[in-house]
Scaffold this motif. Sequence first.
Motif, short mmCIF file in Angstrom:
data_model
loop_
_atom_site.label_atom_id
_atom_site.label_comp_id
_atom_site.label_asym_id
_atom_site.label_seq_id
_atom_site.Cartn_x
_atom_site.Cartn_y
_atom_site.Cartn_z
N GLY A 296 0.76 -1.24 0.00
CA GLY A 296 0.00 0.00 0.00
C GLY A 296 0.79 1.29 0.00
O GLY A 296 0.23 2.34 0.30
N THR A 297 2.06 1.25 -0.36
CA THR A 297 2.90 2.46 -0.24
C THR A 297 3.10 3.21 -1.55
O THR A 297 3.77 4.24 -1.57
CB THR A 297 4.27 2.10 0.35
OG1 THR A 297 4.89 1.09 -0.45
CG2 THR A 297 4.14 1.60 1.78
N ASP A 298 2.53 2.72 -2.65
CA ASP A 298 2.69 3.40 -3.93
C ASP A 298 1.44 4.23 -4.25
O ASP A 298 0.35 3.99 -3.72
CB ASP A 298 2.93 2.38 -5.05
CG ASP A 298 4.27 1.70 -4.92
OD1 ASP A 298 5.29 2.40 -5.02
OD2 ASP A 298 4.30 0.47 -4.68
N ALA A 299 1.62 5.18 -5.13
CA ALA A 299 0.49 6.00 -5.57
C ALA A 299 -0.37 5.22 -6.55
O ALA A 299 0.14 4.39 -7.32
CB ALA A 299 0.99 7.29 -6.22
N ALA A 300 -1.65 5.49 -6.56
CA ALA A 300 -2.57 4.81 -7.47
C ALA A 300 -2.54 5.51 -8.82
O ALA A 300 -3.48 6.19 -9.24
CB ALA A 300 -3.98 4.82 -6.89
N ARG A 301 -1.43 5.33 -9.51
CA ARG A 301 -1.28 5.89 -10.85
C ARG A 301 -0.30 5.04 -11.63
O ARG A 301 0.51 4.31 -11.06
CB ARG A 301 -0.81 7.35 -10.80
CG ARG A 301 0.56 7.55 -10.17
CD ARG A 301 1.04 8.98 -10.36
NE ARG A 301 2.35 9.18 -9.76
CZ ARG A 301 2.57 9.66 -8.55
NH1 ARG A 301 1.53 10.01 -7.79
NH2 ARG A 301 3.79 9.81 -8.09
N TRP A 302 -0.35 5.15 -12.95
CA TRP A 302 0.56 4.41 -13.80
C TRP A 302 1.93 5.06 -13.83
O TRP A 302 2.06 6.27 -13.60
CB TRP A 302 0.02 4.31 -15.23
CG TRP A 302 -1.26 3.54 -15.34
CD1 TRP A 302 -2.51 4.01 -15.70
CD2 TRP A 302 -1.44 2.14 -15.06
NE1 TRP A 302 -3.42 3.02 -15.65
CE2 TRP A 302 -2.80 1.84 -15.28
CE3 TRP A 302 -0.60 1.12 -14.65
CZ2 TRP A 302 -3.34 0.58 -15.09
CZ3 TRP A 302 -1.12 -0.14 -14.48
CH2 TRP A 302 -2.47 -0.41 -14.70
N MET A 303 2.94 4.26 -14.12
CA MET A 303 4.29 4.78 -14.19
C MET A 303 4.44 5.65 -15.43
O MET A 303 3.80 5.43 -16.45
CB MET A 303 5.30 3.62 -14.25
CG MET A 303 5.36 2.81 -12.97
SD MET A 303 6.51 1.41 -13.04
CE MET A 303 8.05 2.27 -13.27
#
Length: 488
Positions: A481-488
Amino acid sequence: MTDTDRPSPGSRPGPGLTAAWSSVGGDPALLTRVTTVERPEVLPARLPVRGLARACVGACALAAAELGARRAGSRRPGGSALPGTPAVRVDDGAVAAAFVSERHLLVGGRAPVNFAPLSRFWRTADGWVRTHANYPHHRARLLAALGTSDEPEAVAAAFAARSAAEAEETVYAAGGLAIALRTPAGWAAHEQAAAVARRPLVERGRLDSAPARVLTPVDRAPLLPAAGLRVLDLTRVVAGPVATRTLALLGADVLRLDPPGLPELPDQHTDTGFGKRSALLDLAAGRDTFEELLAVADVVVTGYRPGSLERLGLSPEALAERRPGVVVAELSAWGAYGPWGDRRGFDSLVQAATGIAVSEGSTGRPGVLPAQALDHGTGYLLAAAVLRALTEQEDEGGSRFVRLALARTAAWLLEGAAPTRAPDGEPAAEGASVPDPAAGGPADEWLTETDSSLGRLRYARSPVSFTDGPRDWPRPPRPWGTDAARWM
Protein backbone atom coordinates in the motif's frame (compact mmCIF):
# COMPACT_ATOMS: atom_id res chain seq x y z
CA MET A 1 -4.87 -35.02 -15.55
CA THR A 2 -2.59 -38.03 -15.20
CA ASP A 3 1.06 -38.41 -14.31
CA THR A 4 1.79 -40.85 -17.10
CA ASP A 5 3.58 -38.13 -19.06
CA ARG A 6 6.98 -38.46 -17.37
CA PRO A 7 9.55 -37.20 -19.85
CA SER A 8 13.22 -37.96 -19.50
CA PRO A 9 15.53 -34.95 -19.18
CA GLY A 10 15.31 -32.89 -22.34
CA SER A 11 12.28 -34.75 -23.72
CA ARG A 12 9.13 -33.43 -25.33
CA PRO A 13 6.03 -32.61 -23.26
CA GLY A 14 3.27 -35.13 -22.71
CA PRO A 15 -0.53 -34.96 -22.55
CA GLY A 16 -0.60 -32.76 -19.44
CA LEU A 17 0.95 -29.81 -21.22
CA THR A 18 -1.02 -30.61 -24.37
CA ALA A 19 -4.26 -30.28 -22.38
CA ALA A 20 -3.16 -27.09 -20.62
CA TRP A 21 -2.04 -25.50 -23.89
CA SER A 22 -5.29 -26.48 -25.59
CA SER A 23 -7.30 -24.98 -22.71
CA VAL A 24 -5.86 -21.53 -23.45
CA GLY A 25 -6.42 -21.89 -27.19
CA GLY A 26 -2.80 -22.52 -28.16
CA ASP A 27 -1.65 -23.77 -31.56
CA PRO A 28 -0.63 -27.45 -31.12
CA ALA A 29 2.25 -26.94 -33.57
CA LEU A 30 4.01 -24.72 -31.02
CA LEU A 31 4.34 -27.60 -28.54
CA THR A 32 7.42 -28.69 -30.48
CA ARG A 33 9.19 -25.65 -29.02
CA VAL A 34 9.00 -27.11 -25.48
CA THR A 35 11.43 -29.47 -23.78
CA THR A 36 11.13 -30.63 -20.20
CA VAL A 37 13.50 -31.85 -17.52
CA GLU A 38 11.98 -34.36 -15.12
CA ARG A 39 13.10 -34.64 -11.52
CA PRO A 40 10.98 -37.43 -9.99
CA GLU A 41 12.13 -36.59 -6.47
CA VAL A 42 10.33 -33.22 -6.32
CA LEU A 43 6.72 -32.55 -5.30
CA PRO A 44 6.13 -36.14 -4.05
CA ALA A 45 2.43 -36.97 -3.85
CA ARG A 46 -0.11 -39.69 -4.67
CA LEU A 47 -1.89 -37.41 -7.12
CA PRO A 48 -0.03 -36.19 -10.24
CA VAL A 49 0.96 -32.84 -8.76
CA ARG A 50 4.29 -32.66 -10.56
CA GLY A 51 2.60 -33.22 -13.91
CA LEU A 52 0.03 -30.51 -13.22
CA ALA A 53 2.69 -28.05 -12.10
CA ARG A 54 4.86 -28.76 -15.14
CA ALA A 55 1.90 -28.37 -17.50
CA CYS A 56 0.72 -25.04 -16.07
CA VAL A 57 4.19 -23.49 -16.08
CA GLY A 58 4.89 -24.89 -19.55
CA ALA A 59 1.69 -23.40 -20.97
CA CYS A 60 2.57 -20.03 -19.43
CA ALA A 61 6.13 -20.05 -20.79
CA LEU A 62 4.95 -21.07 -24.24
CA ALA A 63 2.28 -18.36 -24.31
CA ALA A 64 4.97 -15.84 -23.35
CA ALA A 65 7.35 -17.12 -26.04
CA GLU A 66 4.61 -16.97 -28.67
CA LEU A 67 3.65 -13.38 -27.86
CA GLY A 68 7.31 -12.39 -27.55
CA ALA A 69 8.08 -13.80 -31.00
CA ARG A 70 5.32 -11.73 -32.54
CA ARG A 71 6.49 -8.55 -30.86
CA ALA A 72 10.10 -9.22 -31.83
CA GLY A 73 9.11 -9.67 -35.46
CA SER A 74 9.64 -13.44 -35.68
CA ARG A 75 5.98 -14.15 -36.42
CA ARG A 76 3.41 -12.38 -38.51
CA PRO A 77 -0.08 -11.94 -37.07
CA GLY A 78 -2.23 -14.81 -38.27
CA GLY A 79 0.80 -16.72 -39.54
CA SER A 80 1.75 -20.29 -38.74
CA ALA A 81 4.08 -21.28 -35.94
CA LEU A 82 7.62 -20.54 -37.09
CA PRO A 83 11.01 -21.66 -35.79
CA GLY A 84 11.50 -18.06 -34.65
CA THR A 85 9.34 -18.75 -31.60
CA PRO A 86 11.79 -19.01 -28.69
CA ALA A 87 12.51 -22.43 -27.28
CA VAL A 88 10.86 -23.15 -23.91
CA ARG A 89 12.50 -25.23 -21.18
CA VAL A 90 10.48 -26.48 -18.22
CA ASP A 91 12.58 -27.88 -15.38
CA ASP A 92 10.79 -29.71 -12.58
CA GLY A 93 13.33 -28.35 -10.10
CA ALA A 94 12.52 -24.73 -10.90
CA VAL A 95 8.82 -25.51 -10.94
CA ALA A 96 8.92 -27.23 -7.54
CA ALA A 97 10.83 -24.36 -5.95
CA ALA A 98 8.36 -21.82 -7.34
CA PHE A 99 5.32 -23.83 -6.21
CA VAL A 100 6.50 -23.50 -2.61
CA SER A 101 7.97 -20.02 -3.02
CA GLU A 102 6.32 -18.93 0.23
CA ARG A 103 8.37 -21.55 2.12
CA HIS A 104 11.66 -20.53 0.53
CA LEU A 105 11.16 -16.84 1.29
CA LEU A 106 13.39 -15.25 3.92
CA VAL A 107 12.92 -11.62 4.93
CA GLY A 108 16.00 -10.31 6.70
CA GLY A 109 16.86 -13.92 7.54
CA ARG A 110 13.44 -14.57 9.06
CA ALA A 111 11.21 -17.36 7.77
CA PRO A 112 7.59 -16.36 7.07
CA VAL A 113 4.52 -17.59 8.89
CA ASN A 114 2.27 -19.23 6.30
CA PHE A 115 -0.59 -20.68 8.38
CA ALA A 116 -2.19 -19.33 11.56
CA PRO A 117 -2.81 -21.69 14.51
CA LEU A 118 -6.55 -21.92 13.81
CA SER A 119 -6.06 -22.78 10.12
CA ARG A 120 -6.10 -26.58 10.23
CA PHE A 121 -8.22 -29.75 10.29
CA TRP A 122 -10.57 -30.29 13.25
CA ARG A 123 -12.41 -33.43 14.34
CA THR A 124 -16.21 -33.14 14.31
CA ALA A 125 -18.85 -35.48 15.70
CA ASP A 126 -18.90 -37.44 12.44
CA GLY A 127 -15.77 -36.50 10.50
CA TRP A 128 -13.52 -33.53 9.87
CA VAL A 129 -13.61 -29.89 8.87
CA ARG A 130 -10.84 -27.70 7.53
CA THR A 131 -10.73 -24.04 8.59
CA HIS A 132 -8.94 -21.01 7.21
CA ALA A 133 -8.31 -18.23 9.72
CA ASN A 134 -5.11 -16.56 8.54
CA TYR A 135 -6.79 -13.17 8.19
CA PRO A 136 -7.97 -11.47 11.41
CA HIS A 137 -11.50 -10.89 10.10
CA HIS A 138 -11.90 -14.56 9.14
CA ARG A 139 -10.55 -15.63 12.53
CA ALA A 140 -13.04 -13.34 14.31
CA ARG A 141 -15.98 -14.69 12.28
CA LEU A 142 -14.94 -18.29 12.93
CA LEU A 143 -14.85 -17.73 16.67
CA ALA A 144 -18.14 -15.82 16.63
CA ALA A 145 -19.82 -18.66 14.73
CA LEU A 146 -18.57 -21.22 17.23
CA GLY A 147 -19.22 -18.99 20.24
CA THR A 148 -15.86 -19.77 21.79
CA SER A 149 -12.50 -18.30 22.71
CA ASP A 150 -9.42 -18.62 20.51
CA GLU A 151 -7.89 -21.34 22.66
CA PRO A 152 -7.33 -24.39 20.41
CA GLU A 153 -8.86 -26.67 23.03
CA ALA A 154 -12.04 -24.59 23.11
CA VAL A 155 -12.28 -24.53 19.32
CA ALA A 156 -11.73 -28.29 19.19
CA ALA A 157 -14.55 -28.84 21.70
CA ALA A 158 -16.90 -26.61 19.72
CA PHE A 159 -16.28 -28.56 16.51
CA ALA A 160 -16.49 -31.92 18.27
CA ALA A 161 -20.04 -31.09 19.34
CA ARG A 162 -21.19 -30.52 15.74
CA SER A 163 -21.45 -32.60 12.61
CA ALA A 164 -19.11 -31.64 9.77
CA ALA A 165 -22.02 -30.40 7.64
CA GLU A 166 -23.41 -28.32 10.49
CA ALA A 167 -19.99 -26.81 11.22
CA GLU A 168 -19.49 -25.94 7.57
CA GLU A 169 -22.83 -24.17 7.24
CA THR A 170 -22.63 -22.43 10.63
CA VAL A 171 -19.23 -20.93 9.99
CA TYR A 172 -20.02 -19.90 6.40
CA ALA A 173 -23.27 -18.28 7.52
CA ALA A 174 -21.21 -16.09 9.85
CA GLY A 175 -18.82 -15.10 7.06
CA GLY A 176 -16.06 -17.45 8.20
CA LEU A 177 -14.36 -20.29 6.38
CA ALA A 178 -14.78 -23.97 7.22
CA ILE A 179 -15.21 -26.91 4.85
CA ALA A 180 -16.31 -30.46 5.63
CA LEU A 181 -13.83 -33.10 4.52
CA ARG A 182 -15.23 -35.08 1.59
CA THR A 183 -14.08 -38.10 -0.35
CA PRO A 184 -13.69 -37.73 -4.13
CA ALA A 185 -16.97 -39.65 -4.51
CA GLY A 186 -18.66 -37.43 -1.92
CA TRP A 187 -17.57 -34.33 -3.78
CA ALA A 188 -18.64 -35.79 -7.14
CA ALA A 189 -22.17 -36.14 -5.74
CA HIS A 190 -22.27 -32.48 -4.68
CA GLU A 191 -24.15 -29.93 -6.79
CA GLN A 192 -21.15 -27.64 -6.93
CA ALA A 193 -18.96 -30.42 -8.29
CA ALA A 194 -21.49 -31.01 -11.05
CA ALA A 195 -21.51 -27.32 -11.92
CA VAL A 196 -17.70 -27.25 -12.01
CA ALA A 197 -17.51 -30.38 -14.17
CA ARG A 198 -19.63 -28.73 -16.87
CA ARG A 199 -17.06 -25.97 -17.36
CA PRO A 200 -13.82 -26.06 -19.35
CA LEU A 201 -10.53 -25.80 -17.49
CA VAL A 202 -10.19 -22.26 -18.82
CA GLU A 203 -13.27 -20.34 -19.92
CA ARG A 204 -12.47 -17.89 -22.72
CA GLY A 205 -14.53 -15.56 -24.86
CA ARG A 206 -15.03 -12.23 -26.62
CA LEU A 207 -16.97 -9.37 -25.08
CA ASP A 208 -17.34 -7.07 -28.10
CA SER A 209 -15.95 -6.27 -31.54
CA ALA A 210 -13.20 -3.85 -30.51
CA PRO A 211 -10.49 -3.31 -33.15
CA ALA A 212 -7.48 -5.59 -33.32
CA ARG A 213 -4.74 -4.77 -30.84
CA VAL A 214 -1.57 -3.22 -32.22
CA LEU A 215 1.47 -3.97 -30.07
CA THR A 216 4.70 -2.06 -30.40
CA PRO A 217 7.84 -4.03 -31.33
CA VAL A 218 10.27 -5.16 -28.63
CA ASP A 219 13.88 -6.31 -28.77
CA ARG A 220 15.44 -9.47 -27.34
CA ALA A 221 17.71 -8.08 -24.65
CA PRO A 222 15.84 -9.50 -22.83
CA LEU A 223 12.66 -10.47 -24.66
CA LEU A 224 9.74 -9.05 -22.65
CA PRO A 225 6.43 -10.15 -24.22
CA ALA A 226 4.31 -7.94 -21.94
CA ALA A 227 6.47 -4.81 -22.16
CA GLY A 228 4.42 -1.61 -22.20
CA LEU A 229 1.21 -3.30 -21.10
CA ARG A 230 -0.65 -1.99 -18.06
CA VAL A 231 -2.22 -4.51 -15.69
CA LEU A 232 -4.66 -3.61 -12.92
CA ASP A 233 -4.28 -6.26 -10.23
CA LEU A 234 -7.42 -6.64 -8.10
CA THR A 235 -6.39 -9.95 -6.52
CA ARG A 236 -5.35 -11.24 -3.13
CA VAL A 237 -3.75 -14.27 -1.47
CA VAL A 238 -1.83 -16.56 -3.90
CA ALA A 239 -3.27 -17.58 -7.28
CA GLY A 240 -4.09 -14.13 -8.65
CA PRO A 241 -0.91 -12.51 -7.33
CA VAL A 242 1.16 -15.38 -8.82
CA ALA A 243 -0.40 -14.63 -12.22
CA THR A 244 0.26 -10.89 -12.00
CA ARG A 245 3.76 -11.48 -10.55
CA THR A 246 4.44 -13.50 -13.71
CA LEU A 247 3.10 -10.75 -15.98
CA ALA A 248 5.41 -8.31 -14.16
CA LEU A 249 8.36 -10.63 -14.84
CA LEU A 250 7.45 -10.47 -18.53
CA GLY A 251 7.59 -6.68 -18.62
CA ALA A 252 4.07 -5.50 -17.70
CA ASP A 253 3.49 -2.46 -15.50
CA VAL A 254 1.45 -4.15 -12.75
CA LEU A 255 -0.39 -1.98 -10.24
CA ARG A 256 -2.04 -3.85 -7.40
CA LEU A 257 -5.00 -2.13 -5.75
CA ASP A 258 -6.25 -3.08 -2.28
CA PRO A 259 -9.01 -1.64 -0.08
CA PRO A 260 -7.51 0.52 2.69
CA GLY A 261 -9.24 -1.34 5.52
CA LEU A 262 -8.25 -4.87 4.53
CA PRO A 263 -4.47 -5.31 4.97
CA GLU A 264 -2.73 -8.17 3.21
CA LEU A 265 -0.63 -10.62 5.21
CA PRO A 266 2.87 -9.05 5.05
CA ASP A 267 4.89 -12.16 4.16
CA GLN A 268 2.32 -13.30 1.61
CA HIS A 269 2.43 -9.89 -0.03
CA THR A 270 6.22 -9.96 -0.11
CA ASP A 271 6.35 -13.39 -1.76
CA THR A 272 3.92 -12.47 -4.54
CA GLY A 273 4.81 -8.78 -4.89
CA PHE A 274 7.96 -9.02 -7.02
CA GLY A 275 7.98 -6.64 -9.97
CA LYS A 276 4.75 -4.87 -8.96
CA ARG A 277 3.65 -1.70 -7.26
CA SER A 278 1.07 -1.67 -4.45
CA ALA A 279 -1.51 1.07 -3.87
CA LEU A 280 -4.59 1.50 -1.70
CA LEU A 281 -7.90 2.49 -3.26
CA ASP A 282 -11.50 2.21 -2.17
CA LEU A 283 -13.18 1.17 -5.42
CA ALA A 284 -16.44 2.89 -4.43
CA ALA A 285 -15.19 6.12 -2.88
CA GLY A 286 -12.24 6.35 -5.26
CA ARG A 287 -14.21 5.64 -8.43
CA ASP A 288 -12.82 8.63 -10.35
CA THR A 289 -9.25 7.43 -9.74
CA PHE A 290 -10.16 3.90 -10.75
CA GLU A 291 -11.78 5.12 -13.98
CA GLU A 292 -8.61 7.06 -14.84
CA LEU A 293 -6.57 3.91 -14.33
CA LEU A 294 -9.01 1.77 -16.30
CA ALA A 295 -9.05 4.21 -19.22
CA VAL A 296 -5.53 3.19 -20.25
CA ALA A 297 -5.33 -0.32 -18.75
CA ASP A 298 -4.74 -3.27 -21.06
CA VAL A 299 -5.57 -6.05 -18.59
CA VAL A 300 -7.69 -6.24 -15.44
CA VAL A 301 -7.20 -9.29 -13.21
CA THR A 302 -9.79 -9.88 -10.48
CA GLY A 303 -9.78 -12.41 -7.66
CA TYR A 304 -12.48 -11.31 -5.24
CA ARG A 305 -15.53 -13.34 -4.29
CA PRO A 306 -17.87 -13.67 -7.30
CA GLY A 307 -20.50 -10.94 -7.28
CA SER A 308 -18.59 -8.46 -5.10
CA LEU A 309 -17.04 -6.52 -7.99
CA GLU A 310 -20.15 -6.84 -10.14
CA ARG A 311 -22.06 -4.91 -7.48
CA LEU A 312 -19.61 -2.06 -8.05
CA GLY A 313 -20.20 -2.10 -11.79
CA LEU A 314 -16.95 -3.95 -12.48
CA SER A 315 -18.19 -6.98 -14.39
CA PRO A 316 -16.21 -7.95 -17.50
CA GLU A 317 -18.98 -6.58 -19.71
CA ALA A 318 -19.06 -3.26 -17.85
CA LEU A 319 -15.28 -2.92 -17.93
CA ALA A 320 -15.18 -3.63 -21.68
CA GLU A 321 -17.91 -1.09 -22.31
CA ARG A 322 -15.83 1.61 -20.64
CA ARG A 323 -12.46 0.35 -21.93
CA PRO A 324 -12.91 -1.39 -25.32
CA GLY A 325 -10.05 -3.77 -26.05
CA VAL A 326 -9.40 -4.70 -22.43
CA VAL A 327 -8.63 -8.26 -21.33
CA VAL A 328 -10.49 -9.20 -18.13
CA ALA A 329 -9.23 -12.22 -16.20
CA GLU A 330 -11.44 -13.57 -13.41
CA LEU A 331 -10.36 -15.99 -10.70
CA SER A 332 -12.43 -17.65 -7.97
CA ALA A 333 -12.22 -20.59 -5.61
CA TRP A 334 -15.39 -22.49 -6.48
CA GLY A 335 -16.41 -20.92 -9.80
CA ALA A 336 -18.90 -18.10 -10.33
CA TYR A 337 -21.79 -20.56 -10.73
CA GLY A 338 -23.57 -23.33 -8.86
CA PRO A 339 -24.80 -23.23 -5.24
CA TRP A 340 -21.34 -22.20 -4.00
CA GLY A 341 -20.84 -19.56 -6.68
CA ASP A 342 -20.83 -16.72 -4.15
CA ARG A 343 -18.65 -18.40 -1.52
CA ARG A 344 -15.15 -17.45 -0.49
CA GLY A 345 -12.49 -20.12 -0.56
CA PHE A 346 -8.80 -20.90 -0.48
CA ASP A 347 -6.55 -23.66 -1.83
CA SER A 348 -6.54 -25.62 1.44
CA LEU A 349 -10.35 -25.55 1.62
CA VAL A 350 -10.75 -26.67 -1.97
CA GLN A 351 -8.38 -29.58 -1.26
CA ALA A 352 -10.60 -30.62 1.67
CA ALA A 353 -13.90 -30.29 -0.19
CA THR A 354 -12.93 -32.01 -3.44
CA GLY A 355 -11.42 -35.17 -1.96
CA ILE A 356 -7.78 -34.23 -2.47
CA ALA A 357 -7.15 -34.24 1.28
CA VAL A 358 -8.56 -37.76 1.49
CA SER A 359 -6.54 -38.96 -1.51
CA GLU A 360 -3.35 -37.56 0.02
CA GLY A 361 -4.12 -38.71 3.57
CA SER A 362 -2.98 -41.77 5.46
CA THR A 363 -4.99 -44.01 7.76
CA GLY A 364 -6.51 -41.72 10.33
CA ARG A 365 -5.23 -38.46 8.86
CA PRO A 366 -6.45 -36.05 6.22
CA GLY A 367 -3.50 -35.08 4.06
CA VAL A 368 -2.44 -32.12 1.95
CA LEU A 369 -0.60 -31.67 -1.31
CA PRO A 370 3.16 -30.99 -1.10
CA ALA A 371 2.45 -27.45 -2.32
CA GLN A 372 -0.51 -25.12 -2.67
CA ALA A 373 -0.62 -26.50 -6.17
CA LEU A 374 -4.16 -25.39 -6.93
CA ASP A 375 -3.18 -21.79 -6.21
CA HIS A 376 0.15 -21.82 -8.01
CA GLY A 377 -1.01 -23.97 -10.93
CA THR A 378 -4.11 -21.86 -11.51
CA GLY A 379 -1.99 -18.71 -11.25
CA TYR A 380 0.37 -19.76 -14.03
CA LEU A 381 -2.54 -20.99 -16.14
CA LEU A 382 -4.28 -17.64 -15.62
CA ALA A 383 -1.19 -15.77 -16.81
CA ALA A 384 -1.02 -18.08 -19.84
CA ALA A 385 -4.67 -17.34 -20.66
CA VAL A 386 -4.06 -13.58 -20.47
CA LEU A 387 -1.03 -13.79 -22.76
CA ARG A 388 -2.94 -15.90 -25.28
CA ALA A 389 -5.88 -13.47 -25.17
CA LEU A 390 -3.47 -10.66 -26.05
CA THR A 391 -2.11 -12.72 -28.94
CA GLU A 392 -5.61 -13.48 -30.22
CA GLN A 393 -6.53 -9.81 -30.03
CA GLU A 394 -3.71 -8.98 -32.39
CA ASP A 395 -5.31 -11.24 -35.01
CA GLU A 396 -9.02 -10.91 -34.30
CA GLY A 397 -9.64 -7.92 -32.05
CA GLY A 398 -12.37 -7.87 -29.45
CA SER A 399 -12.30 -7.25 -25.72
CA ARG A 400 -11.66 -10.61 -24.06
CA PHE A 401 -12.40 -12.46 -20.86
CA VAL A 402 -10.79 -15.51 -19.31
CA ARG A 403 -12.14 -17.25 -16.22
CA LEU A 404 -10.58 -19.90 -13.97
CA ALA A 405 -11.49 -21.56 -10.66
CA LEU A 406 -9.41 -23.49 -8.14
CA ALA A 407 -12.12 -26.15 -7.96
CA ARG A 408 -11.89 -26.71 -11.71
CA THR A 409 -8.11 -27.10 -11.47
CA ALA A 410 -8.72 -29.58 -8.63
CA ALA A 411 -11.06 -31.60 -10.87
CA TRP A 412 -8.34 -31.75 -13.51
CA LEU A 413 -5.86 -33.02 -10.93
CA LEU A 414 -8.27 -35.68 -9.70
CA GLU A 415 -9.17 -37.08 -13.10
CA GLY A 416 -8.32 -40.78 -13.18
CA ALA A 417 -7.41 -40.97 -9.47
CA ALA A 418 -8.55 -44.11 -7.64
CA PRO A 419 -11.06 -43.72 -4.75
CA THR A 420 -9.43 -43.56 -1.34
CA ARG A 421 -10.96 -44.46 2.04
CA ALA A 422 -11.70 -41.50 4.29
CA PRO A 423 -9.33 -41.16 7.27
CA ASP A 424 -10.67 -41.94 10.71
CA GLY A 425 -7.99 -40.94 13.20
CA GLU A 426 -6.20 -37.79 14.30
CA PRO A 427 -4.83 -35.27 11.79
CA ALA A 428 -1.28 -34.05 11.71
CA ALA A 429 -0.40 -30.45 12.43
CA GLU A 430 -0.32 -28.19 9.38
CA GLY A 431 2.47 -29.35 7.12
CA ALA A 432 3.63 -32.17 9.40
CA SER A 433 2.68 -34.90 6.91
CA VAL A 434 4.11 -33.05 3.93
CA PRO A 435 7.55 -34.14 2.71
CA ASP A 436 10.00 -31.51 1.55
CA PRO A 437 8.76 -30.63 -1.96
CA ALA A 438 12.35 -30.45 -3.18
CA ALA A 439 13.67 -33.36 -1.12
CA GLY A 440 16.77 -34.67 -2.81
CA GLY A 441 16.53 -31.97 -5.46
CA PRO A 442 18.75 -28.98 -6.22
CA ALA A 443 16.49 -26.42 -4.52
CA ASP A 444 19.30 -23.88 -3.95
CA GLU A 445 19.88 -23.69 -7.69
CA TRP A 446 16.50 -22.02 -8.06
CA LEU A 447 16.90 -19.51 -5.22
CA THR A 448 18.51 -16.09 -5.21
CA GLU A 449 18.80 -13.02 -3.00
CA THR A 450 18.37 -9.28 -3.29
CA ASP A 451 18.20 -6.18 -1.12
CA SER A 452 14.90 -4.36 -0.77
CA SER A 453 13.15 -1.77 1.36
CA LEU A 454 11.76 -4.74 3.30
CA GLY A 455 15.24 -6.06 4.07
CA ARG A 456 17.45 -8.69 2.50
CA LEU A 457 15.26 -11.17 0.64
CA ARG A 458 15.88 -14.78 -0.31
CA TYR A 459 13.32 -15.99 -2.83
CA ALA A 460 12.57 -18.52 -5.55
CA ARG A 461 13.23 -17.55 -9.15
CA SER A 462 10.41 -17.74 -11.65
CA PRO A 463 10.14 -21.12 -13.42
CA VAL A 464 8.95 -19.43 -16.65
CA SER A 465 11.94 -19.87 -18.96
CA PHE A 466 12.40 -19.37 -22.72
CA THR A 467 15.28 -18.31 -24.95
CA ASP A 468 16.20 -14.63 -24.44
CA GLY A 469 13.51 -14.32 -21.76
CA PRO A 470 13.93 -12.48 -18.45
CA ARG A 471 15.87 -14.20 -15.66
CA ASP A 472 14.47 -12.23 -12.74
CA TRP A 473 11.99 -9.52 -11.83
CA PRO A 474 12.95 -5.92 -12.55
CA ARG A 475 12.46 -4.86 -8.94
CA PRO A 476 11.87 -6.40 -5.50
CA PRO A 477 8.48 -6.16 -3.80
CA ARG A 478 7.38 -2.89 -2.25
CA PRO A 479 5.74 -2.54 1.17
CA TRP A 480 2.00 -3.07 0.99
CA GLY A 481 0.00 0.00 0.00
CA THR A 482 2.90 2.46 -0.24
CA ASP A 483 2.69 3.40 -3.93
CA ALA A 484 0.49 6.00 -5.57
CA ALA A 485 -2.57 4.81 -7.47
CA ARG A 486 -1.28 5.89 -10.85
CA TRP A 487 0.56 4.41 -13.80
CA MET A 488 4.29 4.78 -14.19
